[in-house]
Design a protein around this motif. Structure first.
Motif, PDB file in Angstrom:
ATOM      1  N   LEU A   1      27.798  39.545  41.676  1.00  0.00           N
ATOM      2  CA  LEU A   1      28.405  40.476  42.617  1.00  0.00           C
ATOM      3  C   LEU A   1      27.547  41.712  42.854  1.00  0.00           C
ATOM      4  O   LEU A   1      27.857  42.525  43.730  1.00  0.00           O
ATOM      5  CB  LEU A   1      29.782  40.922  42.091  1.00  0.00           C
ATOM      6  CG  LEU A   1      30.834  39.832  41.900  1.00  0.00           C
ATOM      7  CD1 LEU A   1      32.107  40.435  41.319  1.00  0.00           C
ATOM      8  CD2 LEU A   1      31.132  39.133  43.214  1.00  0.00           C
ATOM      9  N   ASP A   2      26.464  41.854  42.110  1.00  0.00           N
ATOM     10  CA  ASP A   2      25.686  43.090  42.148  1.00  0.00           C
ATOM     11  C   ASP A   2      25.044  43.344  43.509  1.00  0.00           C
ATOM     12  O   ASP A   2      24.893  44.499  43.918  1.00  0.00           O
ATOM     13  CB  ASP A   2      24.595  43.060  41.068  1.00  0.00           C
ATOM     14  CG  ASP A   2      25.189  42.975  39.673  1.00  0.00           C
ATOM     15  OD1 ASP A   2      26.364  43.366  39.513  1.00  0.00           O
ATOM     16  OD2 ASP A   2      24.496  42.512  38.754  1.00  0.00           O
ATOM     17  N   THR A   3      24.645  42.286  44.226  1.00  0.00           N
ATOM     18  CA  THR A   3      23.920  42.460  45.487  1.00  0.00           C
ATOM     19  C   THR A   3      24.819  42.356  46.713  1.00  0.00           C
ATOM     20  O   THR A   3      24.327  42.442  47.836  1.00  0.00           O
ATOM     21  CB  THR A   3      22.798  41.415  45.597  1.00  0.00           C
ATOM     22  OG1 THR A   3      23.363  40.097  45.502  1.00  0.00           O
ATOM     23  CG2 THR A   3      21.781  41.598  44.484  1.00  0.00           C
TER      24      THR A   3
ATOM     25  N   ASP B   1      25.583  36.209  47.971  1.00  0.00           N
ATOM     26  CA  ASP B   1      24.862  37.304  47.316  1.00  0.00           C
ATOM     27  C   ASP B   1      23.376  37.307  47.664  1.00  0.00           C
ATOM     28  O   ASP B   1      22.668  38.280  47.377  1.00  0.00           O
ATOM     29  CB  ASP B   1      25.035  37.228  45.799  1.00  0.00           C
ATOM     30  CG  ASP B   1      24.605  35.883  45.233  1.00  0.00           C
ATOM     31  OD1 ASP B   1      24.808  34.867  45.931  1.00  0.00           O
ATOM     32  OD2 ASP B   1      24.089  35.835  44.103  1.00  0.00           O
TER      33      ASP B   1
ATOM     34  N   LEU C   1      32.544  43.052  49.735  1.00  0.00           N
ATOM     35  CA  LEU C   1      33.222  42.556  48.539  1.00  0.00           C
ATOM     36  C   LEU C   1      34.705  42.899  48.564  1.00  0.00           C
ATOM     37  O   LEU C   1      35.542  42.131  48.078  1.00  0.00           O
ATOM     38  CB  LEU C   1      32.547  43.158  47.303  1.00  0.00           C
ATOM     39  CG  LEU C   1      32.976  42.620  45.938  1.00  0.00           C
ATOM     40  CD1 LEU C   1      32.653  41.135  45.827  1.00  0.00           C
ATOM     41  CD2 LEU C   1      32.270  43.382  44.825  1.00  0.00           C
ATOM     42  N   ASP C   2      35.034  44.035  49.147  1.00  0.00           N
ATOM     43  CA  ASP C   2      36.426  44.484  49.209  1.00  0.00           C
ATOM     44  C   ASP C   2      37.282  43.575  50.081  1.00  0.00           C
ATOM     45  O   ASP C   2      38.504  43.548  49.951  1.00  0.00           O
ATOM     46  CB  ASP C   2      36.474  45.918  49.742  1.00  0.00           C
ATOM     47  CG  ASP C   2      37.881  46.484  49.719  1.00  0.00           C
ATOM     48  OD1 ASP C   2      38.487  46.513  48.630  1.00  0.00           O
ATOM     49  OD2 ASP C   2      38.390  46.875  50.794  1.00  0.00           O
ATOM     50  N   ARG C   3      36.656  42.803  50.961  1.00  0.00           N
ATOM     51  CA  ARG C   3      37.394  41.935  51.877  1.00  0.00           C
ATOM     52  C   ARG C   3      37.654  40.548  51.304  1.00  0.00           C
ATOM     53  O   ARG C   3      38.299  39.727  51.945  1.00  0.00           O
ATOM     54  CB  ARG C   3      36.624  41.805  53.197  1.00  0.00           C
ATOM     55  CG  ARG C   3      36.724  43.047  54.073  1.00  0.00           C
ATOM     56  CD  ARG C   3      35.600  43.099  55.106  1.00  0.00           C
ATOM     57  NE  ARG C   3      35.856  44.113  56.124  1.00  0.00           N
ATOM     58  CZ  ARG C   3      35.687  45.414  55.957  1.00  0.00           C
ATOM     59  NH1 ARG C   3      35.280  45.861  54.782  1.00  0.00           N
ATOM     60  NH2 ARG C   3      35.925  46.265  56.947  1.00  0.00           N
TER      61      ARG C   3
ATOM     62  N   PRO D   1      27.382  43.900  49.272  1.00  0.00           N
ATOM     63  CA  PRO D   1      27.828  45.243  49.645  1.00  0.00           C
ATOM     64  C   PRO D   1      29.297  45.470  49.292  1.00  0.00           C
ATOM     65  O   PRO D   1      30.123  44.553  49.409  1.00  0.00           O
ATOM     66  CB  PRO D   1      27.612  45.275  51.174  1.00  0.00           C
ATOM     67  CG  PRO D   1      26.571  44.236  51.434  1.00  0.00           C
ATOM     68  CD  PRO D   1      26.785  43.165  50.410  1.00  0.00           C
ATOM     69  N   GLU D   2      29.613  46.674  48.864  1.00  0.00           N
ATOM     70  CA  GLU D   2      30.966  46.991  48.415  1.00  0.00           C
ATOM     71  C   GLU D   2      31.997  46.738  49.518  1.00  0.00           C
ATOM     72  O   GLU D   2      33.082  46.228  49.261  1.00  0.00           O
ATOM     73  CB  GLU D   2      31.029  48.457  47.961  1.00  0.00           C
ATOM     74  CG  GLU D   2      30.378  48.722  46.621  1.00  0.00           C
ATOM     75  CD  GLU D   2      31.117  48.048  45.474  1.00  0.00           C
ATOM     76  OE1 GLU D   2      32.343  47.844  45.584  1.00  0.00           O
ATOM     77  OE2 GLU D   2      30.462  47.692  44.480  1.00  0.00           O
ATOM     78  N   ALA D   3      31.663  47.119  50.752  1.00  0.00           N
ATOM     79  CA  ALA D   3      32.615  46.930  51.855  1.00  0.00           C
ATOM     80  C   ALA D   3      32.906  45.454  52.077  1.00  0.00           C
ATOM     81  O   ALA D   3      34.046  45.071  52.371  1.00  0.00           O
ATOM     82  CB  ALA D   3      32.056  47.566  53.135  1.00  0.00           C
TER      83      ALA D   3
END
Length: 560
Positions: free
Chosen positions: A234-236, A184, A242-244, A238-240
């Protein structure tokens, strides 16, 4: 005859021209061969000593040949070997090409470590090294079990998320464990590049079997690597990215867990680090618990370890002084509760909830920071002459302000049922202003989970009934008075347990979170009340005196 002389003359000219054009490298090679021949005559050559007579490039070529490269990589390597053979060693391009080939040779293209899938041994190792963390241990055992049954399994990409302080196969193989610590804190989009963009492909199980970076420019199989990432929040991320990853949340330690960790790991570590014997620092469990409760208040154990180091240093000073005075036999290795104040100073934290006197309008709520840290949250309400305005202070966000508006609206609409108004059309705040304050004004606060606490605080203010200081609550409230579930239950309950709370009121739909996540010892120490409506909360929270509870008429429920 003249023709033959002419031919010989031309031959001599060609020979002298070629001889004059011999490069420096060729002359060096010729001289080195002569030196090697002389060494062989003298019996001093590398070959006679059992060494290898290959130069560095020959060794590199052999390493590349033994690396068992894939076809595409082998073609690129052969091309680079032919290219470097034509370059001068003094040139920068020769060094760049050689470094590139060294990297290719060092990569474990087809080298794997032996998979030792001993489930019983893994369980024993995990239990011996780590206390608690049941969810993490369970996930590791699941991975090993499936790998043992199936024989082949794509390694998962796991991300452990938890507060700071909550706590392998060898490298050189293509199936190691990679630890991406504090992912993060990754820097985003600098002029040096974006590491997060590179990790998108590395951490994608569908693509990392042929990963190619911008340096090697060769596909390399990373699908056998077990990637483990850690993060505090998890806020910092990136969504892409985090999805992995498969996210596993780690919660803060309870005092019981901290006591076990301190006894088994932290204290022995600090005693050894300060050169003391195990019997030279003796601390009983009540003393360790006092250190954890009164001198540290954190989710992890880093501050606890530093505090225990201070205790060890104090005992070192005492032992050294007695040893210099020749009275080492007078040394007392025991650390009592009375010794803590002289060693560590005054206690930094107290169980402030238990020390507070219950006052109408003051209620204890539960908060969650989002990074694994829970805490108690006091809500204070007061009324004064005015025009019915609501004032909110304490560094509040929009959501929590809306919760306060909903709470006041619900209390006003049910004032008659709550016996706060003499008629159904009376406005109880018509001649009063309401001020709601959240102490610790420098700490930002937001979220809907303070809804039931706000309602209870307002009813307590208007009715004169109070909420015991050892009772806390959390839950979102709807405009119709329904109590809705909230997150961070384990963190909130554990923090309340630390603060001395004895009774917690929670949304009914959060009951499963208590059963699944809250440690059994905490469940046994705290009385839980599960509420479906605001009426359930008020009935469980408000008291008139030490012996009399606030009990609304059941007919009031029709007003919902």
């Amino acid at each position: 005859m003249t023709r033959q002389l002419h031919v010989l003359k031309i031959s001599e000219q060609i020979h002298s021209s070629i001889e004059g054009k011999l490069s420096k490298k060729q002359r060096e090679f010729y001289l080195r061969q002569q030196m090697e021949a002389i060494k062989q005559e003298l019996g001093e050559s590398d070959a006679s000593a059992g060494g290898k007579d290959e130069d560095e490039m020959t060794l590199l070529a052999r390493r590349l040949d033994e690396a068992d490269l894939p076809k595409d990589a082998a073609i690129v390597v052969q091309r680079e070997l032919k290219r470097i053979s034509k370059l001068q060693p003094s040139s920068s391009e020769w060094s760049v090409t050689r470094n590139y080939l060294e990297w290719v040779a060092d990569l474990p293209w087809n080298k794997r470590s032996d998979e030792i899938l001993d489930i019983a041994r893994a369980k024993q190792q995990l239990e011996g090294d780590h206390f608690g963390l049941d969810q993490v241990k369970r996930r590791i055992i699941e991975y090993l079990s499936v790998a043992k049954i199936k024989g082949d399994l794509k390694a998962p990409i796991i991300c452990f998320v938890g507060p700071p302080g909550v706590g392998l196969r060898k490298a050189g193989v293509n199936n190691p464990v990679f630890l991406l610590d504090e992912i993060d804190k990754l820097v985003h989009s600098t002029h040096y590049g974006d590491p997060a963009a590179a990790l998108l492909e590395v951490l994608d199980p569908e693509q990392n079997n042929s990963f190619a970076d911008h340096y090697l420019n060769l596909p390399f199989d990373l699908s056998n690597v077990l990637f483990i990432a850690t993060a505090n929040s998890l806020d910092t991320i990136p969504e892409a990215l985090l999805d992995r990853m498969e996210v596993i949340h780690l919660n803060g330690y309870t005092f019981e867990e901290k006591l076990h960790i301190a006894r088994s790991h932290l204290l022995p570590k600090q005693i050894a680090a300060h050169g003391l014997a195990p019997d030279q620092v003796l601390i009983d469990d009540p003393v360790l618990l006092k250190v954890a409760e009164s001198y540290t208040r954190e989710s992890g154990v880093r501050s606890l370890e530093r505090t225990l180091a201070s205790v060890a240093r104090a005992k070192c000073v005492a032992l050294a002084d007695l040893r210099e005075a020749g009275r080492e036999q007078d040394y007392n290795p025991t650390v009592d509760l009375q010794d803590l104040e002289s060693i560590l100073g005054m206690a930094k934290f107290e169980k402030e909830v238990a020390e507070r006197d219950p006052i109408p309008g003051v209620v204890t709520g539960l908060a969650y920071s989002g990074s694994g840290n829970g805490g108690i949250l006091f809500i204070e309400t007061s009324r004064m002459p005015g025009k019915g305005e609501l004032q909110l202070t304490g560094s509040l966000g929009d959501v929590i302000k809306e919760s306060a508006q909903i709470a006041l609206t619900w209390v006003k609409s049910h004032a008659y049922a709550l016996k706060l108004a003499s008629s159904t059309d009376q406005n109880i705040v018509e001649k009063h202003d309401i001020h709601v304050h959240f102490p610790s004004g420098a700490v930002p606060k937001d979220g809907p989970s303070a809804g039931v606490t706000l309602v209870t605080s307002l009813v307590s203010l208007f009715s004169g009934y109070y909420v015991p200081s050892t009772t806390a609550m959390t839950g979102e409230v709807s405009l119709r008075g329904h109590v809705l579930p909230v997150g961070g239950i384990k963190e909130k309950v554990v923090s309340a347990h630390r603060a001395g709370i004895q009774k917690i009121i929670l949304p009914y739909r959060n009951r499963k979170d208590v059963k699944q996540d809250v440690p059994l010892r905490v469940q046994q120490d705290i009385e839980f009340v599960y509420a479906k409506s605001v009426w359930d909360v008020l009935e469980a929270a408000l008291v008139i005196s030490d012996t009399e509870k606030w009990t609304p008429s059941r007919s009031f429920e029709s007003h919902l």
